[in-house]
Design a protein around this motif. Structure first.
Motif, short mmCIF file in Angstrom:
data_model
loop_
_atom_site.label_atom_id
_atom_site.label_comp_id
_atom_site.label_asym_id
_atom_site.label_seq_id
_atom_site.Cartn_x
_atom_site.Cartn_y
_atom_site.Cartn_z
N GLY A 120 0.81 -1.21 0.00
CA GLY A 120 0.00 0.00 0.00
C GLY A 120 0.84 1.25 0.00
N GLN A 121 0.26 2.32 -0.54
CA GLN A 121 0.97 3.57 -0.74
C GLN A 121 1.24 4.30 0.56
OE1 GLN A 121 -0.81 5.99 -3.70
NE2 GLN A 121 0.66 7.63 -3.49
N ASP A 122 0.35 4.20 1.54
CA ASP A 122 0.49 5.00 2.75
C ASP A 122 1.79 4.75 3.49
OD1 ASP A 122 -1.97 6.06 2.22
OD2 ASP A 122 -3.04 4.79 3.64
N THR A 123 2.26 3.54 3.48
CA THR A 123 3.47 3.23 4.24
C THR A 123 4.71 3.02 3.39
OG1 THR A 123 2.81 0.92 4.21
CG2 THR A 123 2.21 2.19 6.16
N ALA A 124 4.58 3.07 2.07
CA ALA A 124 5.73 2.80 1.21
C ALA A 124 6.85 3.81 1.41
CB ALA A 124 5.30 2.77 -0.26
N ILE A 125 6.51 5.08 1.46
CA ILE A 125 7.55 6.11 1.59
C ILE A 125 8.27 5.99 2.92
CG2 ILE A 125 7.95 8.60 1.74
CD1 ILE A 125 5.61 8.89 -0.29
N CYS A 142 13.23 4.16 5.88
CA CYS A 142 13.87 3.35 6.92
C CYS A 142 14.79 2.28 6.33
CB CYS A 142 12.80 2.68 7.78
SG CYS A 142 11.85 3.84 8.75
N GLY A 143 14.88 2.23 5.01
CA GLY A 143 15.71 1.22 4.38
C GLY A 143 15.04 -0.13 4.28
N THR A 144 13.72 -0.12 4.30
CA THR A 144 12.97 -1.36 4.20
C THR A 144 12.47 -1.55 2.77
OG1 THR A 144 12.24 -1.11 6.47
CG2 THR A 144 11.00 -2.64 5.09
N PRO A 145 12.85 -2.62 2.12
CA PRO A 145 12.32 -2.87 0.78
C PRO A 145 10.80 -2.99 0.81
CG PRO A 145 14.12 -4.37 1.27
CD PRO A 145 13.76 -3.66 2.56
N VAL A 146 10.18 -2.63 -0.28
CA VAL A 146 8.72 -2.62 -0.34
C VAL A 146 8.24 -3.56 -1.43
CG1 VAL A 146 6.72 -1.17 -0.87
CG2 VAL A 146 8.58 -0.25 0.51
N VAL A 147 7.21 -4.33 -1.11
CA VAL A 147 6.46 -5.10 -2.09
C VAL A 147 5.07 -4.50 -2.06
CG1 VAL A 147 5.53 -7.33 -2.74
CG2 VAL A 147 7.82 -7.18 -1.75
N ALA A 148 4.62 -3.97 -3.21
CA ALA A 148 3.36 -3.24 -3.21
C ALA A 148 2.58 -3.49 -4.48
CB ALA A 148 3.65 -1.75 -3.06
N GLY A 178 0.42 6.12 -6.80
CA GLY A 178 1.76 6.51 -7.20
C GLY A 178 2.83 5.49 -6.90
N ILE A 179 2.42 4.29 -6.51
CA ILE A 179 3.37 3.24 -6.12
C ILE A 179 4.44 2.98 -7.19
CG2 ILE A 179 3.58 0.74 -5.70
CD1 ILE A 179 2.87 2.28 -3.20
N PRO A 180 4.09 2.82 -8.47
CA PRO A 180 5.14 2.52 -9.45
C PRO A 180 6.22 3.61 -9.54
CG PRO A 180 3.00 1.97 -10.36
CD PRO A 180 2.75 2.71 -9.07
N GLU A 181 5.87 4.85 -9.22
CA GLU A 181 6.87 5.92 -9.22
C GLU A 181 7.72 5.91 -7.96
OE1 GLU A 181 3.55 6.59 -10.04
OE2 GLU A 181 4.03 6.51 -12.18
N ARG A 225 14.44 -0.84 -5.41
CA ARG A 225 13.98 -0.62 -4.03
C ARG A 225 12.95 -1.62 -3.55
NH1 ARG A 225 12.55 5.55 -5.24
NH2 ARG A 225 14.52 6.05 -6.25
N GLY A 226 12.44 -2.42 -4.47
CA GLY A 226 11.41 -3.37 -4.09
C GLY A 226 10.74 -3.93 -5.33
N VAL A 227 9.51 -4.39 -5.15
CA VAL A 227 8.78 -5.03 -6.24
C VAL A 227 7.36 -4.49 -6.28
CG1 VAL A 227 7.97 -7.23 -7.17
CG2 VAL A 227 10.15 -7.13 -5.95
N VAL A 228 6.88 -4.19 -7.49
CA VAL A 228 5.50 -3.76 -7.70
C VAL A 228 4.79 -4.87 -8.48
CG1 VAL A 228 4.00 -2.03 -8.75
CG2 VAL A 228 6.16 -1.33 -7.71
N VAL A 229 3.63 -5.26 -7.99
CA VAL A 229 2.89 -6.34 -8.64
C VAL A 229 1.47 -5.86 -8.96
CG1 VAL A 229 4.20 -8.17 -7.50
CG2 VAL A 229 2.12 -7.32 -6.44
#
Length: 168
Positions: free
Chosen positions: A31-36, A41-47, A52-55, A61-65
């Protein structure tokens, strides 16, 4: 261990897969709310690929599905979080991107403040050249403008050139 996943359209089987992943992984964010915040914090994101997640979440930095593909999301979570070198690579890239963004914002705020105090074209040029040189890591730069008759360029401001330089 945190997992935030939209509940709609999640089958009981997918929910169980995700619960198992949550129990065994470091941190999973959807989800977008916590991705930034996660990236900062240096935590990879799977979203999921919404808003705006793909941007925000680039490949380093992570994976978008796709939002409708929970099996792929679970697979991506596993690939990013279970494999330590992959997690570390994404983590370092996420943190570096967050630091670059913070630096750009500081510079932008400095430029805005300096431009607000500028009253003349020369003062504006000094701000733009000074900040531009710092941002680009350049040693010299200048701003020229076309004269009213359109026949020549005049120097509005510059920095880093020697007075005797014939080009300046």
């Amino acid at each position: 261990r945190i997992a935030r996943i939209p509940a709609k359209n999640v089958s009981p089987t997918d929910r169980e897969v995700l619960r198992n992943l949550e129990r065994n992984l470091k941190l999973v964010i959807f989800g977008q709310d916590t991705a930034i915040e996660s990236l900062a914090c240096g935590t990879p994101v799977v979203a999921f690929d919404s808003g705006g997640i793909p941007e925000i979440v680039t490949r380093d930095r992570g994976v978008v599905v796709p939002a409708s593909d929970l099996p792929l999301a679970a697979s991506a979570v596993q690939a990013v979080c279970v494999d330590e070198p992959t997690w570390t690579r994404h983590s370092h890239a996420a943190r570096a991107a967050a630091e670059q963004t913070a630096d750009r914002l500081r510079r932008l705020q400095g430029v805005t403040a300096a431009l607000s105090a500028s009253l003349t074209p020369a003062e504006v040029a000094d701000v733009v050249v000074g900040q531009g040189l710092a941002a680009l890591g350049a040693r010299a730069g200048g701003i020229l403008r076309l004269t009213e008759d359109g026949q020549a360029l005049e120097i509005v401001g510059g920095s880093g050139f020697e007075d005797e330089d014939p080009r300046w």
